[in-house]
Design an enzyme around this catalytic site. Structure first.
Site, short mmCIF file in Angstrom:
data_model
loop_
_atom_site.label_atom_id
_atom_site.label_comp_id
_atom_site.label_asym_id
_atom_site.label_seq_id
_atom_site.Cartn_x
_atom_site.Cartn_y
_atom_site.Cartn_z
N CYS A 112 0.84 -1.20 0.00
CA CYS A 112 0.00 0.00 0.00
C CYS A 112 0.88 1.25 0.00
O CYS A 112 1.67 1.46 0.92
CB CYS A 112 -0.90 0.00 1.23
SG CYS A 112 -1.82 1.54 1.39
N CYS A 118 -1.43 6.71 6.42
CA CYS A 118 -2.78 6.35 6.89
C CYS A 118 -2.71 5.69 8.27
O CYS A 118 -3.47 6.04 9.16
CB CYS A 118 -3.43 5.44 5.85
SG CYS A 118 -4.78 4.44 6.46
N CYS A 195 -8.15 1.35 -1.64
CA CYS A 195 -7.63 0.79 -0.40
C CYS A 195 -7.67 -0.73 -0.54
O CYS A 195 -8.64 -1.29 -1.04
CB CYS A 195 -8.50 1.27 0.76
SG CYS A 195 -8.17 0.39 2.28
N GLN A 319 -21.02 -6.25 11.82
CA GLN A 319 -19.64 -6.68 11.58
C GLN A 319 -19.21 -6.29 10.18
O GLN A 319 -19.98 -6.43 9.23
CB GLN A 319 -19.54 -8.20 11.74
CG GLN A 319 -19.77 -8.67 13.15
CD GLN A 319 -18.50 -8.56 14.00
OE1 GLN A 319 -17.50 -8.03 13.55
NE2 GLN A 319 -18.57 -9.04 15.21
N GLU A 369 -29.24 -4.20 24.54
CA GLU A 369 -28.35 -3.35 23.76
C GLU A 369 -28.62 -1.90 24.14
O GLU A 369 -29.75 -1.50 24.38
CB GLU A 369 -28.65 -3.60 22.26
CG GLU A 369 -28.23 -2.53 21.29
CD GLU A 369 -26.71 -2.34 21.21
OE1 GLU A 369 -25.99 -3.33 21.16
OE2 GLU A 369 -26.28 -1.17 21.24
N ASP A 417 -21.07 -10.01 23.80
CA ASP A 417 -20.25 -9.52 22.69
C ASP A 417 -20.00 -8.03 22.92
O ASP A 417 -20.49 -7.18 22.18
CB ASP A 417 -21.04 -9.76 21.38
CG ASP A 417 -20.22 -9.43 20.15
OD1 ASP A 417 -19.02 -9.15 20.28
OD2 ASP A 417 -20.79 -9.45 19.05
N CYS A 444 -13.82 -8.59 20.75
CA CYS A 444 -13.05 -7.91 19.70
C CYS A 444 -11.85 -7.21 20.32
O CYS A 444 -11.14 -6.48 19.65
CB CYS A 444 -13.93 -6.93 18.94
SG CYS A 444 -14.60 -5.65 19.97
N1 SAH Z 1 -23.52 -8.63 19.03
C1 SAH Z 1 -23.62 -7.66 17.99
C2 SAH Z 1 -22.99 -6.32 18.33
C3 SAH Z 1 -21.65 -6.35 19.00
S1 SAH Z 1 -20.83 -4.79 19.05
C4 SAH Z 1 -23.09 -8.19 16.69
O1 SAH Z 1 -22.44 -9.21 16.65
O2 SAH Z 1 -23.34 -7.57 15.66
C5 SAH Z 1 -21.06 -4.29 20.70
C6 SAH Z 1 -22.43 -3.73 20.94
O3 SAH Z 1 -22.48 -3.36 22.31
C7 SAH Z 1 -22.75 -2.47 20.17
O4 SAH Z 1 -23.95 -2.66 19.46
C8 SAH Z 1 -22.90 -1.39 21.24
O5 SAH Z 1 -23.88 -0.42 20.94
C9 SAH Z 1 -23.29 -2.20 22.42
N2 SAH Z 1 -22.98 -1.61 23.73
C10 SAH Z 1 -21.94 -0.85 24.08
N3 SAH Z 1 -21.97 -0.58 25.39
C11 SAH Z 1 -23.08 -1.19 25.88
C12 SAH Z 1 -23.66 -1.30 27.18
N4 SAH Z 1 -23.09 -0.71 28.23
N5 SAH Z 1 -24.78 -2.00 27.32
C13 SAH Z 1 -25.36 -2.62 26.27
N6 SAH Z 1 -24.85 -2.56 25.01
C14 SAH Z 1 -23.73 -1.85 24.82
#
Ligand code: SAH
Length: 493
Positions: A112, A118, A195, A319, A369, A417, A444
């Site tokens: 790149c 970047c 990119c 994602q 969420e 997650d 992540c």
């Molecule tokens: N499980 C989903 C999203 C994961 S990303 C997937 O796989 O697509 C993490 C998520 O946590 C985001 O959507 C974010 O808005 C949410 N988040 C962040 N802080 C949070 C909290 N304190 N309570 C609940 N959700 C939260």
């Protein structure tokens, strides 16, 4: 369940006590150290982001836990919330927060040409096999003594995998529009035409928009003077559906000749399925503002993942690497070992992806969420897929779980997650009270994953295995990992 397994542990009490002491010490050092953890991979020190004391994350105080808009100026500040894109989108998702500098050294082998400016891709100079090896080593180092790490799952084709592309618009000294990413730690825009990790069609559309600005007399926004209209363009593309959303982020709601602009853009790119104007009139580092006008199409795209169709709006987290996401979710489902009767929690559920996939094999699913838009998408996703055994709640996951636990509720399996900042002690303690036999942690953030797993262990939950997935080839250290934990370390069948 919790009581049942406590009995099983008594024989190992003194060992467990030692372990608990060790962990307490570790956690106390961690907080003394300002919530930072330093790891050493092949002699290279990496320091994770600080967390606030008491186990609470700084998620809310950072740009936008609630606000799905994306932090732009400070690459690292926003990096922990996966809902927030920054101008430096790759850097944001591809490096550990708090790392002193992600500026890669100039490397002649790097394919790149703008990589050094970047700063988004730190590993492009390495053959893909070596990148994977490095990530595997990182995970093994971080999870040493916690659980075995299975071999990382890489991509067959590690290029152009990003289905969400963001470009910041500016002008050069001659007044010509440019678009690209912010140079690391600065407000200078590095022009990007192509990119290696972004969707090629998205880059093409961004180029078309850039080329149309002069003839439509659309000025790019100037941060210093506050003059000009177009600030950013965000493109999301459904991997399976092919649907494309273009979000034009403008500094003002007044968008002269917008209908002509939209028409001209669609003539050049009939494959675009929706165009949204997002108004961000604040002097902020966030990319997206609160107000949106749909200029064309439905205002969202749909995509299919693990046989379910999901609606994705501009601000919802989805994602960005669907090929790897499918593999990741399938693994998470397999490890959850659902039999059709369980009460399942999908915590940090975003638009409900994990919970909706799990619903087919569960008794009922509860999704929680924080982001309202994501919850709205989740509810409509459940309806569209005719999933009837799922409910979504808009709340802080820790608070919600604590309320559930205080009400005496029970869960059999918890999927969690969280954003890169990891979970909170409040959340983890509530998990313990809800008593699931299995917790499937999808992470992540490798560093925060290690911290949280250690804390979970003090509560009696032991990780039995970790499966890393390379979500962001070319970028440093960012690995998505599925970890399964069982209470007392006993794997229930
Ligand atoms: N499980 C989903 C999203 C994961 S990303 C997937 O796989 O697509 C993490 C998520 O946590 C985001 O959507 C974010 O808005 C949410 N988040 C962040 N802080 C949070 C909290 N304190 N309570 C609940 N959700 C939260």
């Amino acid at each position: 369940m919790a009581e049942k397994n406590t009995g099983k542990n008594t024989g190992k009490k003194s060992g467990q006590d030692n372990l608990d002491k060790e962990l307490e010490q570790w956690i106390s050092d961690f907080y003394k150290n300002g919530g930072k953890v330093t790891i050493d991979v092949n002699g290279k020190k990496t320091t994770s982001a600080p967390r606030t004391t008491g186990g609470k994350t700084n998620r809310k105080s950072g740009p936008g836990a609630k606000n799905e808009s994306f932090g732009a100026k400070n690459r690292t500040a926003a990096a922990k919330n996966r809902n927030m894109d920054t101008r430096s989108k790759k850097a944001d998702e591809g490096k550990p927060v708090g790392k002193p500098s992600a500026q890669p050294k100039r490397n002649t082998k790097n394919p790149c040409p703008i990589s050094h400016k970047c700063g988004g891709c730190q590993l492009l100079h390495l053959p893909y096999e070596k990148q994977l090896k490095q990530k595997q080593q990182l995970m093994e180092e971080l999870l040493k003594g916690i659980c075995p790490v299975h071999p990382i799952t890489g991509m067959e084709n590690p290029w152009h995998y990003r289905n969400k592309v963001h470009a910041v618009f500016d002008h050069d000294k001659f007044g010509n529009p440019i678009s690209g990413v912010y140079e690391a730690k600065s407000h200078r825009v590095v022009p990007v035409e192509k990119c290696l990790i972004e969707d090629e069609k998205a880059d093409e559309i961004i180029g078309t928009i850039r080329g149309m600005l002069k003839s439509f007399k659309i000025r790019t926004y100037d941060e210093d003077s506050g003059y000009g209209l177009l600030r950013h363009v965000l493109i999301r593309r459904g991997f399976a559906s092919g649907q494309i959303m273009v979000v034009l982020v403008t500094a003002s709601p007044v968008f002269p000749s917008k209908n002509h602009f939209v028409k001209a853009l669609l003539e050049k790119h009939p494959e675009i399925t929706t165009i949204v104007q997002n108004v961000n009139d604040r002097a902020t580092s966030m990319v997206l503002g609160d107000r949106e006008h749909v200029l064309y199409g439905k205002g969202y795209i749909e995509d299919t993942l693990c046989g379910r169709t999901f609606r994705i709006s501009s601000k919802s987290f989805y994602q960005i690497n669907p090929v790897q996401t499918e593999k990741l979710y399938r693994k998470a489902m397999k490890e959850a070992g659902l039999t059709g009767t369980e009460t399942v929690i999908d915590a940090y559920c975003g638009i409900g992806t994990i919970g909706m996939i799990a619903a087919a094999d569960a008794g009922k699913v509860i999704g929680v969420e924080l982001n309202q838009d994501a919850v709205r998408d989740a509810v409509s996703n459940a309806k569209a897929n005719r999933v009837e055994n799922i409910r979504f709640y808009c709340n802080d996951a820790g608070r919600f779980m604590t309320e559930m636990a205080d009400a005496g509720e029970h869960a059999d399996v918890v999927f969690m997650d969280p954003p890169r900042s990891g979970s909170t002690e409040e959340f983890m303690r509530a998990v313990r009270k809800l008593g699931p036999s299995r917790v499937v942690y999808i992470s992540c953030g490798p560093q925060t994953l290690a911290i949280d797993l250690k804390f979970f262990r003090t509560l009696g939950y032991r990780a039995v295995g970790a499966w890393p997935f390379d979500m962001f080839p070319g970028t440093e250290e960012h690995v998505e990992t599925v970890v399964v934990m069982t209470y007392g370390g006993v794997k229930k069948k």
